[in-house]
Design a protein around this motif. Structure first.
Motif, PDB file in Angstrom:
ATOM      1  N   ARG A 181       2.513 -12.549   4.020  1.00  0.00           N
ATOM      2  CA  ARG A 181       3.111 -11.117   3.732  1.00  0.00           C
ATOM      3  C   ARG A 181       4.046 -11.355   2.210  1.00  0.00           C
ATOM      4  O   ARG A 181       3.752 -10.484   1.255  1.00  0.00           O
ATOM      5  N   THR A 220       1.524 -11.402  -0.457  1.00  0.00           N
ATOM      6  CA  THR A 220       0.858 -10.245  -0.793  1.00  0.00           C
ATOM      7  C   THR A 220       2.011  -9.323  -1.573  1.00  0.00           C
ATOM      8  O   THR A 220       1.630  -8.525  -2.544  1.00  0.00           O
ATOM      9  N   LEU A 221       3.177  -9.342  -0.954  1.00  0.00           N
ATOM     10  CA  LEU A 221       4.319  -8.632  -1.862  1.00  0.00           C
ATOM     11  C   LEU A 221       4.320  -9.032  -3.203  1.00  0.00           C
ATOM     12  O   LEU A 221       4.579  -8.141  -3.985  1.00  0.00           O
ATOM     13  N   LYS A 222       4.271 -10.224  -3.368  1.00  0.00           N
ATOM     14  CA  LYS A 222       4.279 -10.884  -4.789  1.00  0.00           C
ATOM     15  C   LYS A 222       3.190 -10.137  -5.680  1.00  0.00           C
ATOM     16  O   LYS A 222       3.440  -9.793  -6.903  1.00  0.00           O
ATOM     17  N   LYS A 223       2.000 -10.164  -5.165  1.00  0.00           N
ATOM     18  CA  LYS A 223       0.835  -9.739  -5.972  1.00  0.00           C
ATOM     19  C   LYS A 223       1.342  -8.051  -6.387  1.00  0.00           C
ATOM     20  O   LYS A 223       0.931  -7.532  -7.333  1.00  0.00           O
ATOM     21  N   GLU A 224       1.536  -7.462  -5.158  1.00  0.00           N
ATOM     22  CA  GLU A 224       1.907  -6.294  -5.576  1.00  0.00           C
ATOM     23  C   GLU A 224       3.148  -5.678  -6.641  1.00  0.00           C
ATOM     24  O   GLU A 224       3.022  -5.186  -7.229  1.00  0.00           O
ATOM     25  N   VAL A 225       4.103  -6.635  -6.281  1.00  0.00           N
ATOM     26  CA  VAL A 225       5.159  -6.559  -7.208  1.00  0.00           C
ATOM     27  C   VAL A 225       4.861  -7.083  -8.977  1.00  0.00           C
ATOM     28  O   VAL A 225       5.156  -6.177  -9.732  1.00  0.00           O
ATOM     29  N   SER A 226       3.848  -7.982  -9.068  1.00  0.00           N
ATOM     30  CA  SER A 226       3.375  -8.162 -10.120  1.00  0.00           C
ATOM     31  C   SER A 226       2.670  -7.134 -10.838  1.00  0.00           C
ATOM     32  O   SER A 226       2.885  -6.710 -11.877  1.00  0.00           O
ATOM     33  N   THR A 227       1.677  -6.468  -9.997  1.00  0.00           N
ATOM     34  CA  THR A 227       0.894  -5.168 -10.300  1.00  0.00           C
ATOM     35  C   THR A 227       1.773  -4.155 -10.671  1.00  0.00           C
ATOM     36  O   THR A 227       1.698  -3.603 -11.833  1.00  0.00           O
ATOM     37  N   GLN A 228       2.754  -4.035 -10.023  1.00  0.00           N
ATOM     38  CA  GLN A 228       3.664  -2.967 -10.459  1.00  0.00           C
ATOM     39  C   GLN A 228       4.569  -3.066 -11.387  1.00  0.00           C
ATOM     40  O   GLN A 228       4.653  -2.330 -12.433  1.00  0.00           O
ATOM     41  N   LYS A 281       2.276  -2.429 -14.718  1.00  0.00           N
ATOM     42  CA  LYS A 281       2.364  -1.010 -14.801  1.00  0.00           C
ATOM     43  C   LYS A 281       3.596  -0.487 -15.560  1.00  0.00           C
ATOM     44  O   LYS A 281       3.716   0.230 -16.392  1.00  0.00           O
TER      45      LYS A 281
END
Length: 820
Positions: free
Chosen positions: A113, A116-124, A127
């Protein structure tokens, strides 16, 4: 966690129990490891604890339980049980393994998890960064837009301001043009016919618009005069063009301004009579446009009652000088001036209140008012009380002399200075009231030193005439006195008086006070003080020198009288009486001269003290002035010192002459050579010695009183030396026997005792030597060589009665070869 982490399955103590299911949610919030561990083992450990409690109740294995420490037994009180000591350990191990496995699974889930959160944070984050970049670009563009808008607004504002300035300038130009059109129209009206003021606009005849008319008239006149000036300059340069100028306008404007000014002054006067300060102020404000209001200010001052009312001037004179025909005194004039100047100050103070309320420039009006007060009212009264006397024919002392004028001048100057200070306090604008006050007395101060010296000279002459008159009156009342009894009477009538010298100093001190008052600069003050003090030195020098000379004349008269009696000494009948008369005259003149010397010394001391206390401090600020005055004082008093020295020499001559007369007349040949040497010796001094010592004691008493210090020492030393020589010469006329030598010794003791009062060591030594000489007449002939050894100067053996009989010359030939 409130409940802790619990197993998901049935409780079992076996090794093969169902594994626990741990929930990841249990690790969120307030996680506690102790709570996790407790919840895992609580299902297994309670059974063990219950069994332990039951074994404790039977007390059978208490000792064995207590003896187990850290898995070891202490003591052998009971046999070891064969059952497992901790039967739940297998269950706990199985539980712990299942818990570890599930924890590992949970960690993997958490790690997954987290990834997954790191990837989401990096994407955000990418942006977000992109969005921020786009926003920054937008903000920069917005700032550029605002900057362009601000520049545009500034440009528009500047343009609007320029437009406003142009509009304001255009309006001012329009107003100026309108006023210029009006001024040209008015100027053309004034430039019509010469002297024709009837066709002017209503503005110039409307009393309600006088201020406006005055302002326009002044502008028109200024413009016209400038135009005429420019035309004149062009004509001088050869560029003149023919045509009519504005000469008529200038003339008409001048006439109109004069007429308008007179009309305003009339209105001002009428308002002044009614004490209408508002109308007066309005008129004064309008009149200030004509020559800055000078005419109005001067007109107001000139119309004050104190300048035009003759009764005011007469009242001033009566107040200061008193009734007509009476002789004013300085004290009365001082009181009168104080009262008058107080009245003037009060009047000026009242006028100041009116001037402040009426005139736009009150300081200028106050300056004119104060100047008029000083130049007219004060000067008028000063001219009445300060009539400058002539130095060629000064007024007599009986009428006050020059001193009265000087005292009046000092009083008037002091009171006027006080008035100037009071007027300055009331207010006098930019007027230098102190300098103006000084100018009122400039003619008097320029000639003041000459008048002061002439006054001192006049006072001195008057005093000398008074003393001569008193002396003459005393002489006439005393009758004719014979020269034999009163040779010094004429001089005693004009003896030096310390009181007279004190009068000289008092006059001079008063003069110095006035000099200090009139001399403001140190150099001028020092020069005037020095000149006035020199007058005192001259007066004192002449007075005491003449007094000493008169006393010397008395000594000379006594000496002449003595000489005449000496020539007639052979007439025995008249000789004694004449000699006594001459002696009395000499003694009287001696005492008179000593009194003169004493008073001369006192007078000089008074002058020196006056110089030290009053004159020195005024001369010290100027280089050389003090030293020059000291030199003048020394020179002036040197004449008196010379007269005193000559007189003292005459005194010594007089005393020596009388001593010689007494010795010659009173000394008998038998005093030192008795007829019968066997008779008991007379141990008393001789009559001549007694008379001489008595005379010297009596006559020198005045010398001891009159002389002091080095003067006394020098006089007595000279007198003692002369006395020693006279006595020695006198005794050389006599022959001495032993008893006569003893009597001579007694006379010498008397003389030595008297001269010791002189306090002169050199005289004492000479008289002591005379005592040794007297021993020559006392010792036996054989002892003379011993007496003379080492002192041949005292050899008087030739005067011994036994000089020849004792063959003293032969005995002393070895001592003085010149005798053989």
């Amino acid at each position: 966690m409130t409940e802790g982490i619990r197993a998901r399955g049935p409780r079992s103590s076996s090794v093969n129990s169902v594994p626990l299911i741990l929930d990841i949610e249990d690790f969120k919030g307030d996680f506690s490891f102790d709570a996790l561990f407790g919840n895992l083992v609580n299902d297994l450990l309670p059974s063990f604890l219950d069994e332990e409690a039951d074994s404790g109740d039977g007390h059978g294995n208490i000792a064995g339980v207590d003896g187990l420490t850290n898995g070891h037994l202490r003591g052998q009180s009971a046999p070891l049980s064969s059952a497992p000591f901790f039967p739940e350990v297998d269950g706990l191990l199985s539980l712990f393994k299942d818990a570890c496995k599930e924890l590992v699974d949970l960690r993997k889930q958490v790690d997954g998890r987290l990834n997954t959160l790191k990837k989401e944070v990096s994407t955000q984050d990418s942006k977000h960064r992109k969005t921020l970049t786009e926003i920054e670009k937008g903000v920069d563009g917005l700032f550029e837009s605002f900057a362009r808008l601000d520049g545009r607004i500034s440009s528009v504002g500047q343009t609007a301001a320029k437009i406003g300035d142009h509009l304001q300038s255009a309006d001012a130009q329009r107003e100026t043009a309108s006023q210029t059109i009006d001024l040209i129209k008015y100027l053309m009206e004034f430039n019509g016919s010469p002297g024709d003021l009837m066709e002017l606009s209503a503005l110039f005849s409307d009393d309600s618009r006088v201020a406006e008319a005055a302002s326009i008239a002044q502008k028109l006149r200024s413009f016209a005069e400038e135009d005429i000036g420019r035309q004149g300059a062009s004509a001088a340069a050869g560029n003149a063009t023919p045509g009519r100028g504005l000469e008529v306008a200038v003339a008409n404007l001048q006439d109109y301004c004069n007429e308008l000014e007179n009309r305003l002054l009339s209105r001002f006067d009428a308002a002044s009579q009614r004490r209408d300060l508002s109308t007066m102020s309005e008129c004064a404000k309008i009149l200030s446009q004509f020559n800055r209001g000078t005419s109005a200010m001067q007109h107001y001052v000139a119309t004050r009652p104190m300048f035009i009312d003759v009764e005011v001037m007469n009242s001033d004179i009566r107040l200061v000088l008193g009734d007509h025909g009476s002789q004013p005194s300085p004290s009365n004039v001082a009181r009168g001036l104080s009262a008058l100047f107080k009245e003037i100050t009060d009047t000026v103070r009242k006028e100041a209140a009116t001037i402040t309320a009426v005139f736009p420039t009150p300081n200028e009006v106050m300056a004119i008012l104060v100047q008029r007060v000083l130049e007219q009212r004060v000067t008028g009264i000063l001219d009445k009380i300060l009539a400058k006397p002539s130095l060629m024919s000064p007024p007599p002392v009986q009428e006050g002399g020059l001193l009265l004028y000087l005292r009046m001048l000092a009083v008037a100057y002091e009171r006027t200075q006080e008035l100037a200070k009071d007027l300055r306090a009331v207010g006098c604008g930019d007027l230098d009231v102190e300098d103006l006050t000084e100018s009122l007395f400039s003619s008097h101060k320029d000639e003041y030193p000459e008048h002061e010296r002439a006054s001192l000279k006049q006072l001195y002459q008057a005093k000398m005439e008074e003393l001569r008159a008193e002396s003459q009156q005393v002489s006439e009342s005393s009758g004719t006195i014979g020269r034999s009894k009163g040779a010094s009477i004429s001089s005693s009538l004009q003896q030096i008086s310390v009181t007279v010298v004190t009068d000289f100093v008092r006059w001079n001190e008063e003069a110095i006070t006035r000099c200090t008052l009139f001399s403001s600069q140190p150099a001028t003050l020092a020069a005037n003080v020095k000149a006035i003090f020199t007058c005192l030195l001259d007066q004192v020098s002449v007075y005491i020198t003449e007094g000493l000379e008169r006393a010397r004349d008395s000594l000379s008269e006594a000496a002449a009288l003595r000489e005449r009696f000496v020539l007639g000494r052979r007439v025995a009948a008249a000789a004694a009486s004449a000699a006594e008369a001459a002696a009395a005259a000499g003694e009287s003149s001696f005492k008179s001269f000593m009194v003169a010397v004493q008073r001369c010394g006192s007078s000089v001391a008074i002058v020196q003290q006056y110089f030290a206390n009053s004159i020195s401090r005024l001369l010290l600020p100027v280089d050389g002035a003090h030293a020059a005055s000291c030199e003048e004082m020394s020179t002036a008093l040197s004449k008196a010192e010379a007269a005193a020295y000559k007189g003292l020499q005459q005194c010594i001559e007089t005393v020596m002459a009388e001593v010689d007369r007494l010795l010659s007349s009173e000394q008998k040949s038998t005093d030192y050579r008795s007829t019968d040497d066997g008779i008991a010796s007379d141990h008393r001094p001789t009559n001549a010695c007694i008379r001489v010592v008595a005379y010297l004691s009596r006559v020198l008493e005045s010398a001891f009183t009159a002389l002091e210090g080095l003067n006394k020492q020098a006089f007595l030393t000279e007198l003692g030396n002369r006395l020693e020589k006279l006595l020695l010469t006198h005794w050389q006329k006599f022959t001495f026997n032993p008893s006569g030598g003893l009597r001579l010794k007694r006379d010498l003791n008397e003389y030595v005792g008297f001269v010791k009062s002189f306090g002169a060591p050199s005289v004492d030594e000479k008289f002591e030597l005379l005592g040794i000489i007297a021993n020559v007449f006392i010792v036996a002939p054989d002892s003379l060589p011993t007496l003379f050894e080492g002192s041949p100067s005292i050899r008087k053996d030739a005067q011994r009665e036994d000089y020849k009989s004792a063959k003293l010359a032969t005995k002393l030939s070895s001592l003085w070869p010149s005798l053989s």
